[in-house]
Design a protein around this motif. Sequence first.
Motif, PDB file in Angstrom:
ATOM      1  N   UNK A 171       0.212 -47.654 -10.549  1.00 58.09           N
ATOM      2  CA  UNK A 171       0.897 -47.094 -11.709  1.00 58.09           C
ATOM      3  C   UNK A 171       0.100 -45.933 -12.272  1.00 58.09           C
ATOM      4  N   UNK A 172       0.810 -45.101 -12.992  1.00 56.24           N
ATOM      5  CA  UNK A 172       0.216 -43.934 -13.662  1.00 56.24           C
ATOM      6  C   UNK A 172       0.882 -43.816 -15.023  1.00 56.24           C
ATOM      7  N   UNK A 173       0.081 -43.549 -16.045  1.00 61.49           N
ATOM      8  CA  UNK A 173       0.576 -43.418 -17.413  1.00 61.49           C
ATOM      9  C   UNK A 173       0.169 -42.063 -17.960  1.00 61.49           C
ATOM     10  N   UNK A 174       1.069 -41.425 -18.700  1.00 64.13           N
ATOM     11  CA  UNK A 174       0.738 -40.193 -19.418  1.00 64.13           C
ATOM     12  C   UNK A 174       1.280 -40.273 -20.833  1.00 64.13           C
ATOM     13  N   UNK A 175       0.504 -39.768 -21.758  1.00 66.33           N
ATOM     14  CA  UNK A 175       0.931 -39.675 -23.162  1.00 66.33           C
ATOM     15  C   UNK A 175       1.200 -38.217 -23.479  1.00 66.33           C
ATOM     16  N   UNK A 176       2.308 -37.958 -24.130  1.00 65.62           N
ATOM     17  CA  UNK A 176       2.732 -36.598 -24.477  1.00 65.62           C
ATOM     18  C   UNK A 176       3.122 -36.563 -25.951  1.00 65.62           C
ATOM     19  N   UNK A 177       3.208 -35.377 -26.488  1.00 68.64           N
ATOM     20  CA  UNK A 177       3.666 -35.218 -27.866  1.00 68.64           C
ATOM     21  C   UNK A 177       4.973 -34.440 -27.955  1.00 68.64           C
TER      22      UNK A 177
ATOM     23  N   UNK B  65      15.589 -32.506 -32.870  1.00 65.80           N
ATOM     24  CA  UNK B  65      15.111 -33.786 -33.406  1.00 65.80           C
ATOM     25  C   UNK B  65      13.822 -34.174 -32.670  1.00 65.80           C
ATOM     26  N   UNK B  66      12.712 -33.512 -32.958  1.00 69.42           N
ATOM     27  CA  UNK B  66      11.482 -33.788 -32.212  1.00 69.42           C
ATOM     28  C   UNK B  66      11.040 -35.252 -32.327  1.00 69.42           C
ATOM     29  N   UNK B  67      10.523 -35.763 -31.239  1.00 71.24           N
ATOM     30  CA  UNK B  67       9.986 -37.120 -31.261  1.00 71.24           C
ATOM     31  C   UNK B  67       8.572 -37.089 -31.848  1.00 71.24           C
ATOM     32  N   UNK B  68       8.056 -38.248 -32.194  1.00 68.08           N
ATOM     33  CA  UNK B  68       6.672 -38.356 -32.673  1.00 68.08           C
ATOM     34  C   UNK B  68       5.701 -38.519 -31.515  1.00 68.08           C
ATOM     35  N   UNK B  69       6.161 -39.226 -30.481  1.00 67.58           N
ATOM     36  CA  UNK B  69       5.276 -39.529 -29.365  1.00 67.58           C
ATOM     37  C   UNK B  69       6.097 -39.933 -28.149  1.00 67.58           C
ATOM     38  N   UNK B  70       5.578 -39.607 -26.981  1.00 69.14           N
ATOM     39  CA  UNK B  70       6.207 -39.968 -25.713  1.00 69.14           C
ATOM     40  C   UNK B  70       5.138 -40.493 -24.769  1.00 69.14           C
ATOM     41  N   UNK B  71       5.343 -41.684 -24.261  1.00 64.58           N
ATOM     42  CA  UNK B  71       4.511 -42.246 -23.201  1.00 64.58           C
ATOM     43  C   UNK B  71       5.411 -42.437 -21.997  1.00 64.58           C
ATOM     44  N   UNK B  72       4.912 -42.024 -20.830  1.00 65.27           N
ATOM     45  CA  UNK B  72       5.680 -42.206 -19.594  1.00 65.27           C
ATOM     46  C   UNK B  72       4.816 -42.926 -18.573  1.00 65.27           C
TER      47      UNK B  72
ATOM     48  N   UNK C 210      10.465 -47.698  -6.922  1.00 59.59           N
ATOM     49  CA  UNK C 210       9.774 -46.914  -7.948  1.00 59.59           C
ATOM     50  C   UNK C 210      10.445 -47.202  -9.283  1.00 59.59           C
ATOM     51  N   UNK C 211       9.637 -47.281 -10.321  1.00 62.73           N
ATOM     52  CA  UNK C 211      10.141 -47.580 -11.660  1.00 62.73           C
ATOM     53  C   UNK C 211       9.586 -46.539 -12.622  1.00 62.73           C
ATOM     54  N   UNK C 212      10.473 -45.871 -13.333  1.00 59.14           N
ATOM     55  CA  UNK C 212      10.089 -44.922 -14.364  1.00 59.14           C
ATOM     56  C   UNK C 212      10.362 -45.564 -15.722  1.00 59.14           C
ATOM     57  N   UNK C 213       9.363 -45.533 -16.594  1.00 55.72           N
ATOM     58  CA  UNK C 213       9.534 -46.076 -17.943  1.00 55.72           C
ATOM     59  C   UNK C 213       9.095 -44.998 -18.932  1.00 55.72           C
ATOM     60  N   UNK C 214       9.897 -44.795 -19.970  1.00 53.47           N
ATOM     61  CA  UNK C 214       9.553 -43.854 -21.036  1.00 53.47           C
ATOM     62  C   UNK C 214       9.665 -44.578 -22.376  1.00 53.47           C
TER      63      UNK C 214
ATOM     64  N   UNK D 217      11.018 -38.288 -15.423  1.00 47.87           N
ATOM     65  CA  UNK D 217       9.984 -39.217 -14.945  1.00 47.87           C
ATOM     66  C   UNK D 217       8.748 -38.440 -14.513  1.00 47.87           C
ATOM     67  N   UNK D 218       7.628 -39.121 -14.469  1.00 47.81           N
ATOM     68  CA  UNK D 218       6.433 -38.505 -13.909  1.00 47.81           C
ATOM     69  C   UNK D 218       6.709 -38.154 -12.461  1.00 47.81           C
TER      70      UNK D 218
END
Length: 192
Positions: A60-66, A83-90, A104-108, A135-136
């Motif tokens: 698995x691989x995780x990334x945090x974005x703003x 409508x900007x988000x506060x935080x995005x993790x993928x 493969x599984x993509x989760x946001x 997805x990543x």
Amino acid sequence: MAAAATAVIVAMSGSGVIGGGTASVGSGSGSASKAGGKDAARKGQHSNAFRQLKLKNIRKKVQRELHCARHSFGQVQQFFLSNPCRELDRMLLAAGDEQGNEIAVSIAWVRMPRVSGATEFQSLVDVDGTGNVSPLGSAVLGLAKIEFTGRYYDSRRDGALVVVAEATPIGGRPSEELLHDVADVADEFPAP
């Protein structure tokens, strides 16, 4: 705050052959297994959740974005521009079974400033053809190109947080039931 912070690459088992595939046959996971998978997922137990579905979490691989707009497409991207988000993790996961089926599984995890924005986002993203969070890239796991079609998709909302999960076959011939179950279990994982 950094615009993107990369975290966690975990190799949980051997990789096997990974390539393109189609879903048509294979064993399903069963409702008791899916319930156990969802329970483990809610506790953040990735390996145990997939083990309940008779899968091994390969990596698995995780990334945090703003910036959600930068990492989305279609009408969903247009939504995030106004409508900007506060935080995005993928997260991108690859899981497989003993029969050579790989998924493969993509989760946001999208955190909006308010519950109303989260409700509006979920209503939009749940409609086929409106876009999604990107997805990543498959290269982060050393995989060939992956195509997510929206066929095996699930989402849930918890207050201002919306979790979007999507599965796709990447090897072998996993059953449609298993692919649906994987997406259903994956959207229960808490944000990393």
